[in-house]
Design a protein around this motif. Sequence first.
Motif, PDB file in Angstrom:
ATOM      1  N   THR A 144       0.838  -1.203   0.000  1.00 33.73           N
ATOM      2  CA  THR A 144       0.000   0.000   0.000  1.00 33.73           C
ATOM      3  C   THR A 144       0.871   1.249   0.000  1.00 33.73           C
ATOM      4  OG1 THR A 144      -1.758  -1.146   1.195  1.00 33.73           O
ATOM      5  CG2 THR A 144      -1.789   1.264   1.262  1.00 33.73           C
ATOM      6  N   ILE A 145       1.879   1.262   0.845  1.00 36.48           N
ATOM      7  CA  ILE A 145       2.787   2.412   0.919  1.00 36.48           C
ATOM      8  C   ILE A 145       3.487   2.624  -0.420  1.00 36.48           C
ATOM      9  CG2 ILE A 145       4.890   3.297   2.012  1.00 36.48           C
ATOM     10  CD1 ILE A 145       3.909   1.884   4.592  1.00 36.48           C
ATOM     11  N   SER A 146       3.946   1.543  -1.041  1.00 33.75           N
ATOM     12  CA  SER A 146       4.616   1.646  -2.346  1.00 33.75           C
ATOM     13  C   SER A 146       3.669   2.155  -3.418  1.00 33.75           C
ATOM     14  CB  SER A 146       5.174   0.278  -2.763  1.00 33.75           C
ATOM     15  OG  SER A 146       6.190  -0.119  -1.895  1.00 33.75           O
ATOM     16  N   ALA A 147       2.410   1.701  -3.384  1.00 36.27           N
ATOM     17  CA  ALA A 147       1.437   2.144  -4.379  1.00 36.27           C
ATOM     18  C   ALA A 147       1.146   3.638  -4.214  1.00 36.27           C
ATOM     19  CB  ALA A 147       0.152   1.333  -4.250  1.00 36.27           C
ATOM     20  N   VAL A 148       1.013   4.099  -2.980  1.00 36.61           N
ATOM     21  CA  VAL A 148       0.789   5.530  -2.715  1.00 36.61           C
ATOM     22  C   VAL A 148       2.004   6.327  -3.204  1.00 36.61           C
ATOM     23  CG1 VAL A 148       0.554   7.280  -0.901  1.00 36.61           C
ATOM     24  CG2 VAL A 148      -0.805   5.177  -0.797  1.00 36.61           C
ATOM     25  N   ASP A 149       3.193   5.865  -2.897  1.00 37.28           N
ATOM     26  CA  ASP A 149       4.422   6.533  -3.319  1.00 37.28           C
ATOM     27  C   ASP A 149       4.485   6.634  -4.846  1.00 37.28           C
ATOM     28  OD1 ASP A 149       6.968   7.759  -2.917  1.00 37.28           O
ATOM     29  OD2 ASP A 149       7.955   5.837  -3.282  1.00 37.28           O
ATOM     30  N   ARG A 181       0.640  16.568  -8.013  1.00 35.95           N
ATOM     31  CA  ARG A 181      -0.546  17.349  -7.667  1.00 35.95           C
ATOM     32  C   ARG A 181      -1.763  16.468  -7.360  1.00 35.95           C
ATOM     33  NH1 ARG A 181      -0.011  22.712  -8.368  1.00 35.95           N
ATOM     34  NH2 ARG A 181       1.740  23.431  -9.595  1.00 35.95           N
ATOM     35  N   ILE A 182      -1.581  15.157  -7.298  1.00 37.38           N
ATOM     36  CA  ILE A 182      -2.691  14.254  -7.014  1.00 37.38           C
ATOM     37  C   ILE A 182      -3.200  14.501  -5.596  1.00 37.38           C
ATOM     38  CG2 ILE A 182      -1.266  12.333  -6.153  1.00 37.38           C
ATOM     39  CD1 ILE A 182      -3.183  10.454  -7.762  1.00 37.38           C
ATOM     40  N   THR A 183      -4.499  14.400  -5.422  1.00 38.59           N
ATOM     41  CA  THR A 183      -5.080  14.660  -4.112  1.00 38.59           C
ATOM     42  C   THR A 183      -5.209  13.363  -3.317  1.00 38.59           C
ATOM     43  OG1 THR A 183      -7.366  14.322  -4.845  1.00 38.59           O
ATOM     44  CG2 THR A 183      -6.460  16.555  -5.070  1.00 38.59           C
ATOM     45  N   THR A 184      -5.377  13.524  -2.011  1.00 38.16           N
ATOM     46  CA  THR A 184      -5.593  12.375  -1.140  1.00 38.16           C
ATOM     47  C   THR A 184      -6.830  11.614  -1.588  1.00 38.16           C
ATOM     48  OG1 THR A 184      -4.532  13.485   0.716  1.00 38.16           O
ATOM     49  CG2 THR A 184      -6.032  11.684   1.259  1.00 38.16           C
ATOM     50  N   ARG A 185      -7.870  12.335  -1.937  1.00 36.88           N
ATOM     51  CA  ARG A 185      -9.121  11.721  -2.394  1.00 36.88           C
ATOM     52  C   ARG A 185      -8.893  10.907  -3.672  1.00 36.88           C
ATOM     53  NH1 ARG A 185     -14.627  14.224  -1.606  1.00 36.88           N
ATOM     54  NH2 ARG A 185     -13.293  15.515  -0.336  1.00 36.88           N
ATOM     55  N   ILE A 225      -6.048   9.561  -4.705  1.00 39.97           N
ATOM     56  CA  ILE A 225      -5.239   8.381  -4.368  1.00 39.97           C
ATOM     57  C   ILE A 225      -6.132   7.312  -3.745  1.00 39.97           C
ATOM     58  CG2 ILE A 225      -3.390   7.476  -2.903  1.00 39.97           C
ATOM     59  CD1 ILE A 225      -2.048  10.275  -3.167  1.00 39.97           C
ATOM     60  N   ALA A 226      -6.979   7.722  -2.809  1.00 36.30           N
ATOM     61  CA  ALA A 226      -7.880   6.780  -2.140  1.00 36.30           C
ATOM     62  C   ALA A 226      -8.789   6.090  -3.153  1.00 36.30           C
ATOM     63  CB  ALA A 226      -8.708   7.506  -1.083  1.00 36.30           C
ATOM     64  N   ALA A 227      -9.337   6.844  -4.088  1.00 40.21           N
ATOM     65  CA  ALA A 227     -10.225   6.270  -5.104  1.00 40.21           C
ATOM     66  C   ALA A 227      -9.461   5.320  -6.027  1.00 40.21           C
ATOM     67  CB  ALA A 227     -10.883   7.386  -5.915  1.00 40.21           C
ATOM     68  N   GLU A 228      -8.276   5.721  -6.445  1.00 38.83           N
ATOM     69  CA  GLU A 228      -7.459   4.909  -7.362  1.00 38.83           C
ATOM     70  C   GLU A 228      -7.090   3.565  -6.738  1.00 38.83           C
ATOM     71  OE1 GLU A 228      -5.270   3.989 -10.828  1.00 38.83           O
ATOM     72  OE2 GLU A 228      -6.483   5.791 -10.512  1.00 38.83           O
ATOM     73  N   SER A 275      -9.067   4.009   2.154  1.00 44.44           N
ATOM     74  CA  SER A 275      -9.617   5.209   2.790  1.00 44.44           C
ATOM     75  C   SER A 275      -8.636   6.373   2.703  1.00 44.44           C
ATOM     76  CB  SER A 275      -9.938   4.929   4.260  1.00 44.44           C
ATOM     77  OG  SER A 275      -8.741   4.817   5.001  1.00 44.44           O
ATOM     78  N   LYS A 276      -9.173   7.585   2.875  1.00 46.81           N
ATOM     79  CA  LYS A 276      -8.311   8.772   2.905  1.00 46.81           C
ATOM     80  C   LYS A 276      -7.376   8.713   4.108  1.00 46.81           C
ATOM     81  CE  LYS A 276     -11.751  11.599   2.524  1.00 46.81           C
ATOM     82  NZ  LYS A 276     -12.538  12.842   2.523  1.00 46.81           N
ATOM     83  N   GLY A 277      -7.853   8.138   5.209  1.00 46.67           N
ATOM     84  CA  GLY A 277      -7.007   7.984   6.396  1.00 46.67           C
ATOM     85  C   GLY A 277      -5.810   7.085   6.127  1.00 46.67           C
ATOM     86  N   THR A 278      -6.029   6.011   5.365  1.00 41.99           N
ATOM     87  CA  THR A 278      -4.928   5.114   5.005  1.00 41.99           C
ATOM     88  C   THR A 278      -3.935   5.838   4.106  1.00 41.99           C
ATOM     89  OG1 THR A 278      -6.342   3.170   5.222  1.00 41.99           O
ATOM     90  CG2 THR A 278      -4.346   2.909   3.906  1.00 41.99           C
ATOM     91  N   VAL A 279      -4.441   6.652   3.191  1.00 44.57           N
ATOM     92  CA  VAL A 279      -3.553   7.453   2.330  1.00 44.57           C
ATOM     93  C   VAL A 279      -2.738   8.403   3.199  1.00 44.57           C
ATOM     94  CG1 VAL A 279      -3.434   9.194   0.494  1.00 44.57           C
ATOM     95  CG2 VAL A 279      -5.085   7.319   0.332  1.00 44.57           C
TER      96      VAL A 279
END
Length: 87
Positions: free
Chosen positions: A17-22, A30-34, A36-39, A43-47
Amino acid sequence: MTHKHQGLAHVVINNATISAVDELIRQNRRITTREIAAELSISKGTVHRSRQKLGYGKVCAQWVSMHLSENQETARMGVCLTQQFLH
């Protein structure tokens, strides 16, 4: 994997998960937390927690590493010292 805490499911953040977010942040600063969470269907909290573990912070609507290299720290100290002497 989830754990129950006060009636709410808590998702344990794994390295995948961390690698995917990175990777998403590196592809688009410029990607938003929202977004990233959708992609990633998380959850936004996990992001947010993943982003914290990666050391990212928002600056001018872009994700940047909050960790400075040794050269960057030295340059920043030089600027600070110069500004102190100018005042």
